[in-house]
Design an enzyme around this catalytic site. Structure first.
Site, short mmCIF file in Angstrom:
data_model
loop_
_atom_site.label_atom_id
_atom_site.label_comp_id
_atom_site.label_asym_id
_atom_site.label_seq_id
_atom_site.Cartn_x
_atom_site.Cartn_y
_atom_site.Cartn_z
N MET A 1 101.35 -105.60 -39.15
CA MET A 1 101.32 -104.24 -39.56
C MET A 1 101.89 -103.37 -38.47
O MET A 1 101.16 -102.78 -37.73
CB MET A 1 99.87 -103.88 -39.88
CG MET A 1 99.61 -102.60 -40.60
SD MET A 1 100.08 -101.01 -39.96
CE MET A 1 99.84 -101.00 -38.25
N PRO A 2 103.18 -103.35 -38.34
CA PRO A 2 103.79 -102.49 -37.33
C PRO A 2 103.80 -101.02 -37.75
O PRO A 2 103.84 -100.70 -38.93
CB PRO A 2 105.22 -103.00 -37.24
CG PRO A 2 105.23 -104.32 -37.91
CD PRO A 2 104.13 -104.29 -38.92
N LEU A 3 103.73 -100.16 -36.76
CA LEU A 3 103.96 -98.73 -36.94
C LEU A 3 105.37 -98.48 -36.41
O LEU A 3 105.67 -98.82 -35.27
CB LEU A 3 102.94 -97.92 -36.14
CG LEU A 3 103.19 -96.42 -36.00
CD1 LEU A 3 103.21 -95.73 -37.35
CD2 LEU A 3 102.13 -95.80 -35.09
N VAL B 1 111.74 -105.24 -41.25
CA VAL B 1 110.45 -105.52 -40.62
C VAL B 1 109.67 -106.55 -41.43
O VAL B 1 109.12 -107.51 -40.87
CB VAL B 1 109.63 -104.22 -40.42
CG1 VAL B 1 108.21 -104.53 -40.00
CG2 VAL B 1 110.30 -103.30 -39.40
N ILE C 1 105.74 -100.39 -32.94
CA ILE C 1 104.47 -100.68 -32.28
C ILE C 1 103.78 -101.77 -33.09
O ILE C 1 103.54 -101.59 -34.29
CB ILE C 1 103.59 -99.43 -32.17
CG1 ILE C 1 104.37 -98.32 -31.43
CG2 ILE C 1 102.28 -99.74 -31.46
CD1 ILE C 1 103.74 -96.95 -31.53
#
Length: 129
Positions: A1-3, A28, A72
């Protein structure tokens, strides 16, 4: 779960930003093998004078179409990161007309205890995620 945070020069149309976010999300999802529903993206628009992107001695010429992406995420293997960079460059050129030389990406790693998805809880720590 990237930001994923995007820094762009102001003036892009809404449809251009949608194409950028959609293309980046697919890169992603495929590169980091995350669920399609894990989509956290934020766009910051800047005046041209607020984004200075040197070429780091690589001889690249950047334009006002440049995009800086900060991803992130929990720790990922080097191969996944390299695939992400390749996929982003390819997709943004194909779907958004952004030259690979106008893309700068940085991955910042953290751990499960660095995330809260709401309710004042650390869902990775509690085991909810």
């Amino acid at each position: 779960m990237p930001l994923v945070k995007f820094d762009v020069v102001e003036g892009r149309k809404e449809c251009e930003l949608k194409a950028l976010l959609d293309a980046a999300h697919q890169a992603v999802v495929e590169s980091f093998q995350v669920p399609d529903s894990d989509r956290y993206q934020i766009v910051y628009s800047h005046k041209p004078s607020e984004m200075i992107l040197s070429d780091t001695g690589l001889g690249m010429k950047r334009t006002e179409a440049a995009v800086v992406m900060t991803v992130i995420s929990k720790s990922r293997p080097e191969e996944m990161k390299v695939e992400l960079y390749r996929s982003l460059a390819s997709r943004l050129e194909t779907y958004c007309g952004i030259k690979p030389s106008d893309l700068v990406v940085s991955v910042i790693e953290n751990s499960g205890s660095d995330w809260s998805f709401g309710l004042g809880e650390a869902q990775f720590v509690t085991g909810e995620l």
